[in-house]
Design a protein around this motif. Structure first.
Motif, PDB file in Angstrom:
ATOM      1  N   UNK A 262      34.458  38.849  45.025  1.00 50.33           N
ATOM      2  CA  UNK A 262      35.652  38.211  44.703  1.00 50.33           C
ATOM      3  C   UNK A 262      36.139  37.625  44.590  1.00 50.33           C
ATOM      4  N   UNK A 263      35.946  36.171  44.112  1.00 49.25           N
ATOM      5  CA  UNK A 263      36.918  34.872  44.055  1.00 49.25           C
ATOM      6  C   UNK A 263      37.214  35.408  42.752  1.00 49.25           C
ATOM      7  N   UNK A 264      36.350  35.985  42.182  1.00 47.40           N
ATOM      8  CA  UNK A 264      36.564  35.097  40.265  1.00 47.40           C
ATOM      9  C   UNK A 264      37.961  37.258  40.207  1.00 47.40           C
ATOM     10  N   UNK A 265      37.549  38.112  40.665  1.00 51.62           N
ATOM     11  CA  UNK A 265      38.631  38.563  40.311  1.00 51.62           C
ATOM     12  C   UNK A 265      40.272  38.653  40.903  1.00 51.62           C
ATOM     13  N   UNK A 325      36.537  46.122  35.604  1.00 51.35           N
ATOM     14  CA  UNK A 325      36.724  43.970  34.603  1.00 51.35           C
ATOM     15  C   UNK A 325      36.482  44.442  33.165  1.00 51.35           C
ATOM     16  N   UNK A 326      35.478  45.266  32.911  1.00 48.37           N
ATOM     17  CA  UNK A 326      35.472  44.866  31.997  1.00 48.37           C
ATOM     18  C   UNK A 326      36.767  45.215  30.756  1.00 48.37           C
ATOM     19  N   UNK A 356      43.845  46.026  36.622  1.00 45.20           N
ATOM     20  CA  UNK A 356      43.957  45.539  38.280  1.00 45.20           C
ATOM     21  C   UNK A 356      43.888  45.019  39.627  1.00 45.20           C
ATOM     22  N   UNK A 357      44.647  46.072  39.940  1.00 44.84           N
ATOM     23  CA  UNK A 357      44.624  46.518  41.185  1.00 44.84           C
ATOM     24  C   UNK A 357      43.738  47.161  41.240  1.00 44.84           C
ATOM     25  N   UNK A 358      42.762  48.351  40.604  1.00 43.23           N
ATOM     26  CA  UNK A 358      41.321  48.570  40.492  1.00 43.23           C
ATOM     27  C   UNK A 358      40.895  48.549  40.728  1.00 43.23           C
ATOM     28  N   UNK A 359      40.279  46.978  39.992  1.00 45.26           N
ATOM     29  CA  UNK A 359      39.403  45.879  40.004  1.00 45.26           C
ATOM     30  C   UNK A 359      39.463  45.320  41.751  1.00 45.26           C
ATOM     31  N   UNK A 418      37.241  34.784  33.848  1.00 43.63           N
ATOM     32  CA  UNK A 418      37.195  35.304  35.076  1.00 43.63           C
ATOM     33  C   UNK A 418      36.424  36.595  35.644  1.00 43.63           C
ATOM     34  N   UNK A 419      36.767  37.647  34.857  1.00 42.05           N
ATOM     35  CA  UNK A 419      36.796  38.897  34.849  1.00 42.05           C
ATOM     36  C   UNK A 419      35.701  39.642  34.316  1.00 42.05           C
TER      37      UNK A 419
END
Length: 449
Positions: A262-265, A325-326, A356-359, A418-419
């Motif tokens: 959660x932090x990274x995303x 993420x990739x 990004x919202x999907x992540x 970060x991702x």
């Protein structure tokens, strides 16, 4: 032996009532999306009326996020104690009253305090509605259900922005807060009459009239009625309470990896959402074009959450999340190099919003599967709260880098990292969760035999 409604619901087709509950959760997130970003919509008007400095405006923008983090960490765990439904109703009341009060404030300090209070309510709603959506879905459609409810945030942000523009031009910035507060109070009325309690909560906690309430829900969902409540196993050792529960019974490493994910995303996501318009403007676009790119990112988010949910109905959600993420990391680098071609930049803006919202939606879909019903809201809420720390730090870190004169390509490269780090934490979490589930299934089968 008493049958298990949860197991029966996991293996049956979803009916209309289950989808209805998920729609209510989507609407809750639509309200949240508007309430969260209302400060961003009104920032220019508020700043002009009170002649605010950049740092004062920044504190107002951050106040809601601080409140959301606190609400996720400290209010959401109460959903495991008093129920998902009562907490959501309480938090809707908090949001509605504080939003209406925000429309009559006289200075920035008063508004900042009320933004923090609104954030508290939003933090509690986000965690609890996410849990209810997961608990009313079957195993096959759980990831889609949670992802769909998280699309509400992007819908609320997009529609709210358009409504805010119209209201500010005709009635001023205070009308935006008043409209948001009245809409939230309307949603409180709707939820009071339509939002049910979680079946999982009733089965595990067994509050007053639990059997009657469970059978009413079973009838609506199409499950077999219970003749008696199932036995709840109480551990002989003194049970841990609150956040401590998340580090017991083999959950410690899973909790840590979920928090890091959660932090990274959130760290990468809030950079993309908050700084993109300004950075694009600094790289040759006009201010209007930069803002348009930001709106397109939000619009793409409405589709990204649904997309990851649909794919996760067939492929394990952890693997889908790693792929998203990739792709997001790669697209961030392509995006920052596209500013010279306006059409390409706008197309990539939509795609970046989708991914990004999907992540973020993928995290919401993953997290309920980590925890059992008695700590699920606590686990999800704490992960969201920890992620908010990344969201709060992200714009501050980016601003510090930009002040040093760093290039946009280098800065976006750092945030793409970060991702990439999140891929490692998500795949590690997937392995731990699969191992933990296998152990629980073995223990349950041993007890049954």
């Amino acid at each position: 032996m008493v049958q298990n409604p949860r197991e029966e619901m996991n293996n049956k087709a979803m009916n209309g009532y289950q989808w209805f509950v998920i729609i209510i959760c989507i609407l809750l997130n639509v309200i949240d999306g508007f309430d969260v970003l209302v400060m961003a919509f009104t920032a220019s008007s508020v700043s002009a009326e009170w002649s605010l400095s950049g740092s004062q405006l920044g504190m107002l923008l951050s106040a809601g996020l601080f409140g959301m983090g606190a609400g996720s960490l400290f209010l959401a765990p109460w959903a495991d104690k008093i129920g998902r439904r009562p907490l959501i109703l309480l938090c809707l009341l908090i949001c509605g009253v504080s939003m209406i009060a925000s429309s009559i404030v006289q200075n920035a300090t008063q508004l900042g305090i009320l933004r923090f209070i609104t954030g508290l309510g939003i933090g509690g709603i986000l965690a609890s509605s996410n849990v209810i959506a997961s608990e009313y879905a079957s195993s096959r459609w759980r990831s889609l259900a949670v992802s769909l409810q998280s699309t509400g945030y992007a819908i609320g942000a997009t529609i709210g922005g358009m409504i805010a523009i119209a209201l500010i031009s005709h009635f001023g910035w205070r009308s935006v807060f008043l409209a948001g507060g009245l809409t939230t109070m309307t949603m409180l009325f709707v939820a009071f009459f339509t939002l049910p309690e979680s079946l999982d909560y009733l089965l595990v906690k067994q509050p007053k009239n639990a059997l009657e309430r469970i059978n009413t829900l079973c009838q609506r969902i199409g499950l077999s009625r219970l003749s008696q409540l199932p036995e709840v196993l109480i551990p002989s050792a003194q049970p841990k309470i609150g956040i401590a529960k998340l580090f017991s019974a083999g959950l410690g490493l899973q909790t840590i990896f979920l928090w890091l994910s959660f932090f990274c995303v959130m760290f990468g996501f809030y950079f993309v959402m908050s700084w993109t318009p300004k950075i694009l403007s600094a790289n040759g676009m006009t201010t209007e074009q930069g803002v348009t790119a930001g709106v397109l990112i939000s619009a793409g988010g409405m589709f990204g959450a649904a997309l990851i949910g649909l794919i996760s109905a067939r492929i394990r959600v952890f693997y889908v999340q790693a792929a998203f993420l990739a792709l997001t990391a790669a697209l961030i680098l392509l995006f920052v190099n596209s500013t010279g071609t306006l059409t390409l930049a706008f197309i990539l803006s939509v795609l970046l919003g989708v991914l990004s919202n999907g992540c973020v939606a993928g995290l919401y879909a993953m997290s309920p599967s980590i925890y059992e019903a008695d700590v699920r809201a606590t686990g999800v809420g704490s992960a969201i709260g920890f992620g908010r720390i990344g969201g709060i730090l992200s714009p501050l870190v980016a601003g510090t880098f930009l002040d040093t004169g760093i290039s946009s390509l280098t800065l976006y490269g750092y945030y793409a990292g970060a991702f990439i780090l999140a891929i490692i934490t998500v795949l590690s979490l997937s392995k731990l969760q699969a191992k933990h589930t296998a152990q629980l299934n073995f223990q349950n089968s041993a007890v049954s035999s």
